[in-house]
Design an enzyme around this catalytic site. Structure first.
Site, PDB file in Angstrom:
ATOM      1  N   GLU A 125      49.703  38.710  44.749  1.00 54.19           N
ATOM      2  CA  GLU A 125      49.932  40.099  44.349  1.00 54.19           C
ATOM      3  C   GLU A 125      49.444  41.110  45.381  1.00 54.19           C
ATOM      4  OE1 GLU A 125      48.231  41.410  40.602  1.00 54.19           O
ATOM      5  OE2 GLU A 125      46.389  40.306  40.949  1.00 54.19           O
ATOM      6  N   HIS A 129      53.342  14.802  41.891  1.00 53.86           N
ATOM      7  CA  HIS A 129      54.573  14.800  41.085  1.00 53.86           C
ATOM      8  C   HIS A 129      55.593  15.812  41.599  1.00 53.86           C
ATOM      9  CE1 HIS A 129      52.853  12.030  38.176  1.00 53.86           C
ATOM     10  NE2 HIS A 129      51.738  12.747  38.233  1.00 53.86           N
ATOM     11  N   TRP A 131      55.909  54.717  37.496  1.00 52.89           N
ATOM     12  CA  TRP A 131      56.245  53.325  37.797  1.00 52.89           C
ATOM     13  C   TRP A 131      57.647  53.139  37.215  1.00 52.89           C
ATOM     14  CZ3 TRP A 131      57.443  48.802  35.073  1.00 52.89           C
ATOM     15  CH2 TRP A 131      57.328  47.604  35.819  1.00 52.89           C
ATOM     16  N   GLU A 164      44.458  31.494  39.375  1.00 56.85           N
ATOM     17  CA  GLU A 164      43.984  32.856  39.624  1.00 56.85           C
ATOM     18  C   GLU A 164      43.921  33.131  41.139  1.00 56.85           C
ATOM     19  OE1 GLU A 164      43.747  35.437  37.997  1.00 56.85           O
ATOM     20  OE2 GLU A 164      42.271  36.724  38.947  1.00 56.85           O
ATOM     21  N   CYS A 172      53.231  54.349  33.783  1.00 54.46           N
ATOM     22  CA  CYS A 172      53.144  55.697  34.333  1.00 54.46           C
ATOM     23  C   CYS A 172      51.862  56.348  33.828  1.00 54.46           C
ATOM     24  CB  CYS A 172      54.327  56.533  33.864  1.00 54.46           C
ATOM     25  SG  CYS A 172      55.907  55.797  34.280  1.00 54.46           S
ATOM     26  N   LYS A 182      45.982  36.121  42.842  1.00 51.26           N
ATOM     27  CA  LYS A 182      45.335  37.186  43.639  1.00 51.26           C
ATOM     28  C   LYS A 182      46.016  37.294  44.987  1.00 51.26           C
ATOM     29  CE  LYS A 182      43.680  39.050  41.281  1.00 51.26           C
ATOM     30  NZ  LYS A 182      43.438  38.811  39.907  1.00 51.26           N
ATOM     31  N   ARG A 197      48.171  53.518  37.899  1.00 59.04           N
ATOM     32  CA  ARG A 197      49.088  53.198  36.798  1.00 59.04           C
ATOM     33  C   ARG A 197      50.541  53.119  37.260  1.00 59.04           C
ATOM     34  NH1 ARG A 197      47.003  53.862  31.648  1.00 59.04           N
ATOM     35  NH2 ARG A 197      49.133  54.001  30.890  1.00 59.04           N
ATOM     36  N   LYS A 239      48.773  49.031  37.118  1.00 58.23           N
ATOM     37  CA  LYS A 239      47.548  48.482  36.543  1.00 58.23           C
ATOM     38  C   LYS A 239      47.743  48.014  35.101  1.00 58.23           C
ATOM     39  CE  LYS A 239      43.214  47.418  36.430  1.00 58.23           C
ATOM     40  NZ  LYS A 239      42.862  46.147  37.064  1.00 58.23           N
ATOM     41  N   ASN A 298      55.348  58.435  29.358  1.00 54.79           N
ATOM     42  CA  ASN A 298      54.972  57.064  29.739  1.00 54.79           C
ATOM     43  C   ASN A 298      55.534  56.143  28.662  1.00 54.79           C
ATOM     44  OD1 ASN A 298      53.645  54.689  30.550  1.00 54.79           O
ATOM     45  ND2 ASN A 298      51.881  55.174  29.273  1.00 54.79           N
ATOM     46  N   GLY A 299      56.292  55.141  29.072  1.00 59.11           N
ATOM     47  CA  GLY A 299      56.869  54.209  28.094  1.00 59.11           C
ATOM     48  C   GLY A 299      58.344  54.004  28.362  1.00 59.11           C
TER      49      GLY A 299
HETATM   50  O1  M6R Z   1      45.142  44.867  31.106  1.00 63.79           O
HETATM   51  P1  M6R Z   1      45.476  43.411  30.913  1.00 63.79           P
HETATM   52  O2  M6R Z   1      44.286  42.524  31.127  1.00 63.79           O
HETATM   53  O3  M6R Z   1      46.132  43.135  29.601  1.00 63.79           O
HETATM   54  O4  M6R Z   1      46.515  43.081  32.055  1.00 63.79           O
HETATM   55  C1  M6R Z   1      47.138  41.820  32.111  1.00 63.79           C
HETATM   56  C2  M6R Z   1      47.842  41.620  33.429  1.00 63.79           C
HETATM   57  O5  M6R Z   1      48.846  42.564  33.599  1.00 63.79           O
HETATM   58  C3  M6R Z   1      46.864  41.711  34.616  1.00 63.79           C
HETATM   59  O6  M6R Z   1      45.840  40.781  34.498  1.00 63.79           O
HETATM   60  C4  M6R Z   1      47.617  41.469  35.945  1.00 63.79           C
HETATM   61  O7  M6R Z   1      48.069  40.149  36.003  1.00 63.79           O
HETATM   62  C5  M6R Z   1      46.726  41.809  37.137  1.00 63.79           C
HETATM   63  N1  M6R Z   1      47.475  42.544  38.101  1.00 63.79           N
HETATM   64  C6  M6R Z   1      46.165  40.612  37.813  1.00 63.79           C
HETATM   65  O8  M6R Z   1      45.375  40.934  38.908  1.00 63.79           O
END
Ligand code: M6R
Length: 610
Positions: free
Chosen positions: A490, A506, A74, A483, A2, A487, A27, A605, A100-101
């Site tokens: 997500e 496998h 969030w 990766e 949040c 990408k 966030r 984020k 937040n938390g």
């Molecule tokens: O801020 P951070 O690099 O610690 O975040 C880690 C992951 O939450 C972040 O990389 C997440 O997987 C992204 N959404 C990937 O695009």
């Protein structure tokens, strides 16, 4: 997760709060709300959905309140709804709280408060804070807050106000970021630097247990015993314009295109040509003996940053005598990692606020490890808790999908591997100079790689109705297959898997048919022939192949469906170059599917909960 914001000063609070919320929307974005005290009356406006929905509610209203709080959510406890949106209030509507938390012991606290007659209006953990404040209220706001937080367990950054003290904000935190700022017009609190950049670049970072009072143009800090303390500001040299879209359709696209300049910043003043090494001022405090006698290295992170760690392991083990292990932060802390005082732990985090990574860092530290972190956000919790920080200097990354943070992490790990190789003698001066020459070429190579944008945009149209994707690569590019898959899933919500190409036979090979697009990374190296064998296995089963290589002539003969050439570089730097088409392909597929790709569903984020 949040985002919280507060303002008190000479100006109308609402526009400042709304602007800050907009900047922090990445966030969390399932609901939002603001609270103002207008002529002695609490004005609370909340809405389900993004900030735009809150704006609609507020568009025909005017407020002149000079103090207020705001929140973008969030959801953790309680589904997204107007009732569960912050700010929350106590029974009498006198205390206002944004949070937040996660309050871990909220259930017990809530039961206790209900027995005492408190009536709850939401399903959130946060609301207990408002009722506890009410329960503990002694007339002295600061003491009331102290008593309240003493009974909280978990992570929290709290912004608090009280209707009888309408020009005061109280801020306190534990394991969640909280930043305080000041300028000629007023005082600010926020979860995130980007919300405050417009107002001040000299910011205070609140530490766990500290309490801050913002009132009458003055900021006062206290420790958890309410003893007055002095805090220093940290200067943030990010420019507010950096956190804007600058004509790009999405932040993600802008950030993809910023990678050449971001990497130049990462490299800036770190290349030591005289010694054929890297200036790592960040670890000057580390004893040279310690660095030469490291027993093992743990690379720890989550998500995209974890993929960077996987590449880091290849680089470090190839270039130095050290053994490197890679762990997800949330796995590391709950097993029994063999850490001692000869262990170097490298924590990688864009935000520096990922709760899992902070907890892993703390665990490693407790067990005696030295912590070097790779972070993007200045003054973040991971950075503050580390023995040394290598800042990636990528500038604010707003898109939830991480792009420039990743490639700058890869460059940072490449630099660390050179540094370790040089101090331990496994890289001689000539090799060192060669590697430095190779890495400084990367920004130009990425500029060239970005020229693939239009071709990938055209290609993306073929895949917008696909349900699954496979990404294959070998060796140091295997993490880039992971990766690429991350990408795509997500931001486009298409299911995707990344595999080491040799593993396909496998099991995953069973999935391949004409409906399965398979992305294959086939750079020119000692693994190329093996990768091309895997490519033929895909073709033989009807899969549609999309190959990224460095020399078309080596791949052409296999009747590949789509081939793209990326610029040549040395083997160990191919992951950086190969990342660009992975990002662009995912971006264009998601864009053409019409997803909200800067703020994909269910994500946020920085993940500040475990
Ligand atoms: O801020 P951070 O690099 O610690 O975040 C880690 C992951 O939450 C972040 O990389 C997440 O997987 C992204 N959404 C990937 O695009």
């Amino acid at each position: 997760m949040c985002g919280i914001i507060g303002y008190t000063g000479k100006l109308d609070a609402l526009p400042i709060i709304m602007e800050g919320l907009q900047r922090m929307e990445y966030r969390g974005y399932d609901s939002a709300g603001v609270a103002l005290i207008e002529n002695g009356k609490l004005e609370l406006r909340r809405s389900l959905g993004k900030i735009i929905e809150l704006k609609k509610i507020l568009e025909n209203e005017t407020f002149s309140a000079k103090t207020g709080l705001g929140h973008t959510r969030w959801a953790t406890h309680g589904r997204p709804s107007e009732d569960n949106a912050h700010p929350h209030t106590d029974c009498k509507g006198k205390f206002v709280v944004v949070h937040n938390g996660i309050i871990e012991n909220y259930y017990d606290l809530k039961q206790d408060l209900i027995k005492k007659g408190h009536v709850f209006k939401s399903e959130t953990d946060t609301e207990v804070v408002a009722h506890l404040l009410e329960e503990n209220h002694s007339g002295d706001l600061l003491k009331t807050v102290k008593k309240t937080v003493e009974s909280l367990q978990g992570a929290y950054a709290l912004g608090i106000m009280h209707i009888d003290d309408p020009e005061t904000l109280i801020a306190t935190c534990n394991a969640s970021p909280l930043i305080i700022g000041k300028n000629g017009s007023g005082l600010f609190l926020a979860s995130d630097i980007t919300a405050l950049l417009e107002h001040s670049k000299d910011l205070y970072f609140l530490e766990n247990g500290e309490v801050c009072v913002l009132k009458n143009e003055k900021i006062e800090f206290f420790n958890s015993d309410l003893e007055s303390i002095k805090k220093e500001t940290t200067h943030i040299d990010w420019n507010p314009v950096m956190a804007q879209k600058q004509g790009y359709k999405h932040y993600m696209l802008k950030e993809i295109f910023e990678q050449p300049s971001a990497i130049s910043e990462t490299l800036m003043s770190r290349i030591n040509w005289d010694d054929a090494s890297i200036y790592l001022d960040e670890i000057e405090g580390f004893d040279e003996d310690f660095m030469k006698n490291i027993s093992r290295i743990y690379l720890v992170a989550c998500g995209t940053a974890w993929h960077a760690c996987l590449v880091g392991k290849y680089l470090i083990e190839k270039r130095s005598p050290f053994i490197a292990h890679v762990d997800y932060s949330h796995e590391f802390r709950y097993r029994n990692p063999k850490v001692d005082d000869k262990t170097l732990m490298i924590c990688v985090s864009q935000s520096g606020e990922t709760a899992d990574t902070i907890a892993a860092l703390e665990e490693g530290k407790k067990r005696g490890a030295k912590i070097l972190s790779i972070c993007n956000v200045l003054g973040s919790t991971v950075a503050r808790k580390s023995d040394g920080v290598l800042y990636t200097r990528a500038g604010p990354e707003i898109s939830v999908a991480s792009t420039k943070a990743f490639t700058t992490q890869l460059v940072s790990l490449f630099m660390i591997s050179i540094y370790l190789g040089r101090i331990s003698g496994t890289i001689d001066k000539a090799k060192g100079i060669k590697m430095l020459n190779d890495i400084v070429e990367i920004p130009d190579l990425l500029e060239k790689t970005l020229e693939m944008n239009n071709d990938l945009k055209k290609l993306a149209g073929r895949y917008i109705y696909k349900q699954d994707f496979l990404f294959l690569a070998r060796g140091i590019n295997y993490p880039i297959a992971l990766e690429g898959a991350l990408k795509l899933k997500e931001i486009s919500y298409i299911h995707a898997e990344g595999y080491p190409a040799g593993e396909m036979k496998h099991g995953p090979i069973a999935l391949i048919d004409q409906d399965m697009p398979v992305v294959i990374l086939a750079p020119k190296n000692h693994l190329l022939d093996k990768t091309l064998t895997n490519l033929q296995e895909v073709k033989a089963r009807g899969g549609e192949t999309i190959v990224f290589c460095q020399d078309k002539s080596e791949v052409d003969k296999y009747n590949v469906d789509h081939i793209f050439e990326v610029p040549e570089t040395i083997h160990d730097l191919t992951p950086i170059v190969m990342t660009i088409p992975m990002q662009l392909l995912a971006y264009h597929i998601a864009d053409q599917r019409g997803t909200d790709l800067d703020q994909p569903r269910n994500l946020a984020k920085s993940v500040t909960v475990e």
